[in-house]
Design a protein around this motif. Sequence first.
Motif, PDB file in Angstrom:
ATOM      1  N   PHE A  34      -7.583   0.789 -40.094  1.00  0.00           N
ATOM      2  CA  PHE A  34      -7.134  -0.382 -39.259  1.00  0.00           C
ATOM      3  C   PHE A  34      -8.621  -1.645 -39.118  1.00  0.00           C
ATOM      4  O   PHE A  34      -7.792  -2.735 -38.889  1.00  0.00           O
ATOM      5  CB  PHE A  34      -6.815  -0.036 -37.730  1.00  0.00           C
ATOM      6  N   GLU A  35      -9.532  -1.055 -39.134  1.00  0.00           N
ATOM      7  CA  GLU A  35     -10.288  -2.330 -39.544  1.00  0.00           C
ATOM      8  C   GLU A  35     -10.055  -3.447 -40.421  1.00  0.00           C
ATOM      9  O   GLU A  35     -10.851  -4.105 -40.497  1.00  0.00           O
ATOM     10  CB  GLU A  35     -12.157  -1.485 -39.451  1.00  0.00           C
ATOM     11  N   ALA A  36      -9.346  -2.815 -41.854  1.00  0.00           N
ATOM     12  CA  ALA A  36      -9.202  -3.853 -42.908  1.00  0.00           C
ATOM     13  C   ALA A  36      -8.180  -5.119 -41.937  1.00  0.00           C
ATOM     14  O   ALA A  36      -7.547  -5.760 -42.834  1.00  0.00           O
ATOM     15  CB  ALA A  36      -8.291  -3.195 -43.393  1.00  0.00           C
ATOM     16  N   LEU A  37      -6.901  -5.615 -41.038  1.00  0.00           N
ATOM     17  CA  LEU A  37      -6.822  -5.825 -39.774  1.00  0.00           C
ATOM     18  C   LEU A  37      -7.609  -6.470 -38.689  1.00  0.00           C
ATOM     19  O   LEU A  37      -8.086  -5.487 -37.511  1.00  0.00           O
ATOM     20  CB  LEU A  37      -5.444  -4.983 -39.280  1.00  0.00           C
ATOM     21  N   GLY A  38      -7.436  -8.125 -38.710  1.00  0.00           N
ATOM     22  CA  GLY A  38      -8.391  -7.992 -38.352  1.00  0.00           C
ATOM     23  C   GLY A  38      -8.086  -9.802 -37.198  1.00  0.00           C
ATOM     24  O   GLY A  38      -6.826 -10.576 -37.455  1.00  0.00           O
ATOM     25  N   VAL A  39      -8.665  -9.969 -36.077  1.00  0.00           N
ATOM     26  CA  VAL A  39      -8.103 -11.203 -35.262  1.00  0.00           C
ATOM     27  C   VAL A  39      -9.787 -12.169 -35.539  1.00  0.00           C
ATOM     28  O   VAL A  39     -10.850 -11.633 -36.042  1.00  0.00           O
ATOM     29  CB  VAL A  39      -8.021 -11.331 -34.228  1.00  0.00           C
ATOM     30  N   CYS A  40      -8.810 -13.598 -35.742  1.00  0.00           N
ATOM     31  CA  CYS A  40     -10.855 -14.470 -36.653  1.00  0.00           C
ATOM     32  C   CYS A  40     -11.728 -14.327 -35.364  1.00  0.00           C
ATOM     33  O   CYS A  40     -10.999 -14.543 -34.202  1.00  0.00           O
ATOM     34  CB  CYS A  40     -10.308 -15.329 -36.797  1.00  0.00           C
TER      35      CYS A  40
END
Length: 178
Positions: free
Chosen positions: A131-137
Amino acid sequence: MDLQTPDRQVRLAVDLVNTRTREPEQLTTPADVRAFLLEHGEADPVTLDEDDLVAVRGVREQVREVFHADPRTAALKLNELLEEYAVRPYLSDHDGSPWHLHVAKPGVTWAEWLAATTALGLATFAAGHGFEALGVCAAVDCERVFANAAEKRPRRFCTPRCSSRTRVASYRARQHAQ
């Protein structure tokens, strides 16, 4: 409404969420949703009405939650979306198209299809990359989300432009403080 490759599913999820950021709303009419779907490889006929617009925006907000949540909450949210919208994958060759997988029930709305497809794409991506590969700018003036499959390059910004703008602002703030 076919199941796309995992990369396309993730891109669909990211792009869907990014249709509403600090920039003006991009999905203001059913025609905007139609254009979005066509740009992401869906074939005509794509027919939508105002109810579809509202439903697609609702799905977008549910998918957005995945990017803003901690891993356990994100997994729970994806499981909820999959339980509500997805079915056991099945092969289809409808409308003369080549054989492909479907993960949404036959005859669902575009919003339901988006929910099932993006949830499966994000779940597959998170299972493979974390999940750390999904992010918010991380830029203070940006709300865009991203998916980063590069294992050795953790990412904090949606684009190099946001990264540069943040770096320059930080440098100027340090210079001004001295």
